[in-house]
Design an enzyme around this catalytic site. Structure first.
Site, PDB file in Angstrom:
ATOM      1  N   TYR A  99       0.845  -1.195   0.000  1.00  0.00           N
ATOM      2  CA  TYR A  99       0.000   0.000   0.000  1.00  0.00           C
ATOM      3  C   TYR A  99       0.880   1.244   0.000  1.00  0.00           C
ATOM      4  CZ  TYR A  99       0.978   0.779   4.973  1.00  0.00           C
ATOM      5  OH  TYR A  99       1.606   1.027   6.177  1.00  0.00           O
ATOM      6  N   CYS A 100       0.265   2.359  -0.330  1.00  0.00           N
ATOM      7  CA  CYS A 100       0.934   3.659  -0.275  1.00  0.00           C
ATOM      8  C   CYS A 100      -0.051   4.669   0.311  1.00  0.00           C
ATOM      9  CB  CYS A 100       1.430   4.073  -1.663  1.00  0.00           C
ATOM     10  SG  CYS A 100       0.120   4.322  -2.879  1.00  0.00           S
ATOM     11  N   ARG A 101      -0.001   5.899  -0.128  1.00  0.00           N
ATOM     12  CA  ARG A 101      -0.906   6.922   0.410  1.00  0.00           C
ATOM     13  C   ARG A 101      -2.297   6.796  -0.194  1.00  0.00           C
ATOM     14  NH1 ARG A 101      -2.603  12.179  -0.647  1.00  0.00           N
ATOM     15  NH2 ARG A 101      -2.943  13.399   1.250  1.00  0.00           N
ATOM     16  N   GLY A 103      -2.778   4.867  -3.509  1.00  0.00           N
ATOM     17  CA  GLY A 103      -2.878   3.748  -4.434  1.00  0.00           C
ATOM     18  C   GLY A 103      -2.053   3.881  -5.697  1.00  0.00           C
ATOM     19  N   ILE A 128      -3.452   4.208   2.360  1.00  0.00           N
ATOM     20  CA  ILE A 128      -3.681   4.420   3.783  1.00  0.00           C
ATOM     21  C   ILE A 128      -4.745   5.497   4.037  1.00  0.00           C
ATOM     22  CG2 ILE A 128      -1.889   6.148   4.247  1.00  0.00           C
ATOM     23  CD1 ILE A 128      -1.252   4.298   6.803  1.00  0.00           C
TER      24      ILE A 128
END
Length: 140
Positions: A99-101, A103, A128
């Site tokens: 995951y990242c901030r 997507g 996230i």
């Protein structure tokens, strides 16, 4: 009778093609590289809480990671010049949730992990930000 065989064969080919292009999922042999919702990601984490073969990877920057991250996640910075090498050094047979901030970076990371031959990778849609919007816990 011959015509029926050809029609059946054509239907099977078309079905195989349709299955292979389902958006968000790449399936090659036993490999699964798939985008999952935040709810599905939460379920995967709960089901694999004590599974050493399940790894959560946060691909944001170390600064973003230090502000908040999902419990148990390791940080591999997507923007690092060594990002691809760091991924390549991981055990490709394990199962990963990335995951990242929001997507974007994790979507790109999914493509790289596919190229590197990872077997099971789940990419959390919405990152996230969506995780927190759903009220799931983070480590601060």
């Amino acid at each position: 009778m011959r015509k029926t065989k050809y029609i059946l064969a054509a239907i099977l080919v078309l079905f195989a093609l349709a299955v292979s292009v389902v958006p968000g999922c790449v399936q090659k042999d036993d490999r699964v590289l798939k985008r999952v919702s935040v709810d599905e990601a939460y379920r995967l984490i709960q089901e694999n809480r004590d599974n050493p073969e399940f790894i959560i990877i946060d691909v944001r920057t170390p600064q973003e990671y230090s502000q908040m991250h999902i419990d148990g996640a390791i940080n591999i910075d997507f923007y690092s010049p060594k990002f691809r090498d760091e991924l390549n050094g991981l055990d490709k047979s394990k199962t990963y949730l990335i995951y990242c901030r929001t997507g974007h970076r994790s979507g790109e990371a999914l493509k790289i992990m596919d190229e590197l031959g990872f077997e099971h990778v789940y990419e959390m849609e919405g990152g996230i930000m969506q995780w927190m919007a759903k009220g799931y816990p983070v480590i601060k």
